[in-house]
Design an enzyme around this catalytic site. Sequence first.
Site, PDB file in Angstrom:
ATOM      1  N   CYS A  82       0.849  -1.200   0.000  1.00 11.95           N
ATOM      2  CA  CYS A  82       0.000   0.000   0.000  1.00 11.95           C
ATOM      3  C   CYS A  82       0.885   1.250   0.000  1.00 11.95           C
ATOM      4  CB  CYS A  82      -0.918   0.024   1.215  1.00 11.95           C
ATOM      5  SG  CYS A  82      -1.842   1.585   1.282  1.00 11.95           S
TER       6      CYS A  82
ATOM      7  N   THR B 120      -0.481  -0.141  -6.924  1.00 10.55           N
ATOM      8  CA  THR B 120      -0.410   1.138  -7.643  1.00 10.55           C
ATOM      9  C   THR B 120       0.998   1.747  -7.594  1.00 10.55           C
ATOM     10  OG1 THR B 120      -1.221   2.144  -5.623  1.00 10.55           O
ATOM     11  CG2 THR B 120      -2.843   1.702  -7.327  1.00 10.55           C
TER      12      THR B 120
ATOM     13  N   GLY C  87      -3.040  -4.199 -13.344  1.00 13.86           N
ATOM     14  CA  GLY C  87      -2.562  -2.876 -13.734  1.00 13.86           C
ATOM     15  C   GLY C  87      -3.121  -2.450 -15.075  1.00 13.86           C
TER      16      GLY C  87
ATOM     17  N   THR D 159      -9.376  -0.513 -11.713  1.00 16.05           N
ATOM     18  CA  THR D 159      -9.920   0.815 -12.001  1.00 16.05           C
ATOM     19  C   THR D 159     -11.091   0.765 -12.994  1.00 16.05           C
ATOM     20  OG1 THR D 159      -7.726   1.686 -11.544  1.00 16.05           O
ATOM     21  CG2 THR D 159      -9.220   3.138 -12.741  1.00 16.05           C
TER      22      THR D 159
HETATM   23  O1  RRO Z   1      -6.253   2.086   0.793  1.00 19.39           O
HETATM   24  C1  RRO Z   1      -5.411   2.553  -0.006  1.00 19.39           C
HETATM   25  O2  RRO Z   1      -5.059   3.729   0.006  1.00 19.39           O
HETATM   26  C2  RRO Z   1      -4.730   1.684  -0.984  1.00 19.39           C
HETATM   27  C3  RRO Z   1      -4.258   0.425  -0.714  1.00 19.39           C
HETATM   28 BR1  RRO Z   1      -4.581  -0.433   0.909  1.00 19.39          BR
HETATM   29  C4  RRO Z   1      -3.485  -0.263  -1.676  1.00 19.39           C
HETATM   30  O3  RRO Z   1      -2.993  -1.383  -1.483  1.00 19.39           O
HETATM   31  N1  RRO Z   1      -3.258   0.353  -2.853  1.00 19.39           N
HETATM   32  C5  RRO Z   1      -3.742   1.575  -3.133  1.00 19.39           C
HETATM   33  O4  RRO Z   1      -3.508   2.094  -4.226  1.00 19.39           O
HETATM   34  N2  RRO Z   1      -4.482   2.234  -2.189  1.00 19.39           N
END
Ligand code: RRO
Length: 306
Positions: A131, A194, A244, A267
């Site tokens: 994350c 991401t 992705g 997305t």
């Molecule tokens: O919750 C988020 O901000 C988040 C998570 Br846990 C993640 O694994 N990937 C992301 O892009 N956002």
Amino acid sequence: MPDLTTSIGNTTFQNPVFVASGTFGYGLENPDLVDVSKFGAIVTKSITRHPREGNPPPRIVETPSGMINSIGLANIGVEKYVREMVPNYEKIGVPIIMNIAGSVEEEYCEILDIVESVSSNIVGYEINISCPNVKEGGIEFGVDPLLTEALTSALRKRTEKLLILKLSPNVTDIRVIANAAVNGGADSVSAINTVYGMSIDSMARKSEIYTTYGGLSGPAIKPIGLACVHKVFNAVDCPIIGIGGITDSADAIEYLLAGASAIQVGTANYRNPAAGLSIVEGMESYCSKHKISHITDLIGKVKTHE
Ligand code: RRO
């Protein structure tokens, strides 16, 4: 009719099209919008030991060919998850993969123990070590092969269900982390989470995300995801789940050719929650047209120039 089944570890899925963590809630929110029983699997939003509010807004912004999020792991916490979500999984007729996030090894282990102590049709766990949006949210594991291996082996001792480590592209060499996960006993890795990104409003001269940086997803990151999957496929012996920027079946086939055994749609679900179902249909047509009897025959079959 082409055979779309694919296997990860000890589990066979009816097709390789999963929905990605964070884009489909806990799997129970969209029953009237989409026939979820037609997905290969649903991956839940990341669950932590305790409930979390997440980051302050603004925490989502659209960007060219993508979006940036900084949700900050907002979720209901594992106890409420086990009480209110898990019992409903019996009815929905699709395998559930629970995504787990934590800040220290003990937290991941405790969450897994709590879920393993109840009977459920959860088929496996995707462990979020990637994350980008919280200070202590797993990314420390995802950039460090020693921590990744130690965490994976602690979790491996606690479950016989599928163990999938979700990897970050924000590392020097993703193969090193994938290898550490497999050495720790992971059945599979999913790639990618991401990509760090930023968006600026030039008129307001201000960052468009509260936390300044967030995670970029969507078509903009597909080439990054493909390269990561291909690199891992050529270096590490484990099934890969490709993620992705997958919007249509051509994208999904590209990921299989790069080396993925299954893919996740993320997305694209925000525009069309049934995007995954169109991808399943498109894969079927591709196989029929190209006389591919089993979708897994495509895995890793991209021709390169070397
Ligand atoms: O919750 C988020 O901000 C988040 C998570 Br846990 C993640 O694994 N990937 C992301 O892009 N956002």
